[in-house]
Design a protein around this motif. Structure first.
Motif, PDB file in Angstrom:
ATOM      1  N   ILE A   1      -5.818  10.665  -3.385  1.00  0.00           N
ATOM      2  CA  ILE A   1      -5.020   9.684  -2.805  1.00  0.00           C
ATOM      3  C   ILE A   1      -5.462   8.884  -1.390  1.00  0.00           C
ATOM      4  CG2 ILE A   1      -2.719   8.660  -1.738  1.00  0.00           C
ATOM      5  CD1 ILE A   1      -1.406  10.963  -3.888  1.00  0.00           C
ATOM      6  N   TYR A   2      -5.904   9.806  -0.338  1.00  0.00           N
ATOM      7  CA  TYR A   2      -6.391   9.281   0.545  1.00  0.00           C
ATOM      8  C   TYR A   2      -7.619   8.558   0.498  1.00  0.00           C
ATOM      9  CZ  TYR A   2      -9.189   9.350   5.068  1.00  0.00           C
ATOM     10  OH  TYR A   2      -9.857   9.060   6.149  1.00  0.00           O
TER      11      TYR A   2
ATOM     12  N   LYS B   1       0.645   4.226  -2.730  1.00  0.00           N
ATOM     13  CA  LYS B   1       0.420   5.563  -2.431  1.00  0.00           C
ATOM     14  C   LYS B   1       1.468   6.431  -2.897  1.00  0.00           C
ATOM     15  CE  LYS B   1       0.067   8.546   1.553  1.00  0.00           C
ATOM     16  NZ  LYS B   1       0.076   8.586   3.270  1.00  0.00           N
TER      17      LYS B   1
ATOM     18  N   TRP C   1       0.595  -1.149  -0.027  1.00  0.00           N
ATOM     19  CA  TRP C   1       0.081  -0.061  -0.031  1.00  0.00           C
ATOM     20  C   TRP C   1       0.973   1.202   0.021  1.00  0.00           C
ATOM     21  CZ3 TRP C   1      -3.692  -2.116   4.426  1.00  0.00           C
ATOM     22  CH2 TRP C   1      -4.547  -3.467   3.778  1.00  0.00           C
ATOM     23  N   ASP C   2       1.903   1.240   0.576  1.00  0.00           N
ATOM     24  CA  ASP C   2       2.815   2.138   0.807  1.00  0.00           C
ATOM     25  C   ASP C   2       3.371   2.474  -0.809  1.00  0.00           C
ATOM     26  OD1 ASP C   2       2.512   2.897   3.266  1.00  0.00           O
ATOM     27  OD2 ASP C   2       4.431   1.882   3.971  1.00  0.00           O
TER      28      ASP C   2
ATOM     29  N   ILE D   1      -6.491   5.062  -0.955  1.00  0.00           N
ATOM     30  CA  ILE D   1      -5.911   4.073   0.166  1.00  0.00           C
ATOM     31  C   ILE D   1      -6.909   3.519   1.111  1.00  0.00           C
ATOM     32  CG2 ILE D   1      -4.216   4.049   1.763  1.00  0.00           C
ATOM     33  CD1 ILE D   1      -3.091   3.974  -0.838  1.00  0.00           C
TER      34      ILE D   1
ATOM     35  N   LYS E   1       0.816   9.679  -5.954  1.00  0.00           N
ATOM     36  CA  LYS E   1       1.499  10.633  -5.635  1.00  0.00           C
ATOM     37  C   LYS E   1       2.524  11.202  -6.868  1.00  0.00           C
ATOM     38  CE  LYS E   1       3.472  13.738  -2.013  1.00  0.00           C
ATOM     39  NZ  LYS E   1       2.152  14.256  -1.662  1.00  0.00           N
TER      40      LYS E   1
END
Length: 474
Positions: free
Chosen positions: A27-28, A14, A10-11, A31, A18
């Motif tokens: 993005i929030y 993300k 997931w990182d 996720i 970006k």
């Protein structure tokens, strides 16, 4: 890429969102969508769970394919970076074409690079970087086919490296902390190039003991060397890799049928008809006759529809073995001249095309139309291979090989080219006539259509008669 969706960190997702320019709020939301999911398992009357994942995107989520494509862009960027540094070199299909270094599919990546050790290891290095960043596992063809030949043993780790003489699993299966970070030379006697059998018996399981003992250190040389297991020379080749891929996918046994493929590619016919012979996939019941089980031999040879087509083409299928398609085709081609060979291959393609039209488009064909298509495609392709055409021939032009090209007439003469086509659905026959001089200049052309049904042979005769009448008028 193994378990492509399930392993995306997931990182990493993300960071990629970006990088490509999405806002923090978007993005929030993304996720949150992928990270708040949980699963439960029903076992009888009991519910097990919840199971809360820490990575991955959902298979059935309509958003997932787009997120995966965004993540895959990092791999493309990494490959492009390696190209700019001249660490990888792609391929060109012709001199002025673009360079192709990779092709991305749903869960497969094809790399194109030089067939040497340096670029092979750059591919492995690139994949390791991508794995570490994304969490995905990349399975490399080169890595799966490479083996270590034990010499001194100082460069080979005991664990996680392919050095045991086992084609299917060349890795040590023994689980022991004493083997971690140890090299193969620690299993040899000090100062002597022999296995220390006492250590091997104390540490390894029976399977590993036997495989290690089977390695003859006296004949393996002093250097540890990587080799490609699918070539006797130990050197990687694209041909051996391709054959291995085909074998693993369960296609025809290439080793047993090598001669037929060499024969096929020497025939002057449309390349797509030659490719079709290698790619036929069949169903349970023949969709054409609805009588017999569908096999390659049945679809292309013994089906009643196919038999009638072969009869018109002048091939008596009963004169040959009817047990295996490849054996049948090999025998047929060995008895035909080059022109008839091209007709045989093209008829196989036309039969398969007619079958697919019926299955997928509910559009049935007739015997006459199918055989006429053979003549039509071969004539069109032969003309396209002429010297005046901008299309390059895929096979060399050899005199008398059955590939027809336009030959200019004597000076101050005119040549008339004639062709006919049968339209079964309209019960009509059409003619095309072209007159050219000795410099290949077009003098005149004519088309005619007659509302009558006939077979291709008679249609050709009618076209010639039409041409004679036309010449008389000129």
């Amino acid at each position: 890429m193994s378990k492509a969706y399930d392993r995306i960190e997931w990182d990493f997702l993300k960071s990629m969102l970006k990088k490509v320019g999405f806002s923090d709020w978007w993005i929030y939301l993304i996720i949150q969508s992928v990270s708040t999911v949980f699963y439960s398992i029903l076992h009888g009357e009991y519910e097990l769970g919840p199971i809360i994942p820490t990575r991955g995107i959902r298979q059935v989520d309509p958003l997932s394919p787009y997120l995966f494509i965004i993540c895959a862009e990092s791999l493309t960027a990494l490959i492009n970076n390696y190209e700019r540094k001249h660490w990888l070199h792609g391929i060109k299909v012709c001199r002025r074409a673009l360079v192709i270094s990779h092709m991305l599919f749903a869960d497969d990546v094809y790399f194109y690079c030089k067939a040497d050790v340096q670029e092979a290891f750059k591919v492995l290095q690139l994949l390791e970087i991508y794995e570490a960043a994304s969490g995905q596992q990349a399975k490399s063809l080169v890595a799966e086919g490479v083996r270590w030949r034990v010499g001194s043993g100082v460069n080979i780790n005991i664990l996680n490296q392919p050095w045991l003489p086992d084609d299917h699993h060349p890795y040590v299966s023994t689980v022991s902390q004493t083997l971690e970070n140890k090299c193969v030379n620690s299993l040899m006697k000090i100062g002597i190039k022999e296995w220390d059998l006492d250590i091997i018996k104390d540490v390894f399981n029976n399977r590993d003991q036997k495989l290690i003992s089977d390695i003859d250190l006296q004949e393996s040389g002093d250097k540890d060397m990587l080799y490609w297991k699918h070539e006797n020379s130990g050197l990687y080749s694209v041909k051996s890799a391709y054959r291995w891929i085909k074998f693993n996918k369960g296609r025809w046994c290439i080793e047993d049928k090598t001669s037929i493929w060499a024969k096929l590619w020497s025939i002057k016919a449309l390349p797509k008809t030659l490719n079709m012979i290698k790619r036929v996939q069949i169903e349970a019941l023949c969709p054409v006759c609805h009588v017999d089980s569908e096999t390659i031999l049945h679809s292309l040879v013994t089906c009643e529809f196919a038999q009638r087509c072969w009869d018109i083409l002048g091939i008596d299928i009963q004169c040959f073995k009817l047990t295996d398609f490849v054996d049948w085709l090999t025998e047929v081609l060995s008895t035909c001249n080059l022109k008839k060979q091209a007709e045989c291959i093209t008829l196989c393609w036309a039969l398969w095309r007619a079958r697919n039209d019926l299955v997928w488009n509910q559009r049935s064909s007739t015997v006459n139309r199918t055989v006429a298509a053979v003549k039509q495609y071969l004539t069109q392709w032969s003309l396209s291979q002429g010297k005046s055409s901008s299309m390059a021939s895929l096979q060399p032009i050899v005199k008398g090989d059955g590939a027809e090209t336009w030959v200019k007439p004597n000076p101050h003469s005119v040549k008339v080219s004639v062709d006919a086509a049968v339209f079964d659905d309209k019960e009509a026959v059409g003619f095309g006539l072209v007159a050219r001089d000795s410099d290949n200049n077009l003098i005149q052309a004519r088309t005619r259509i007659h509302n009558r049904h006939t077979i291709p042979v008679l249609a050709e005769s009618m076209a010639i008669k039409e041409a004679l009448s036309w010449i008389d008028e000129m």
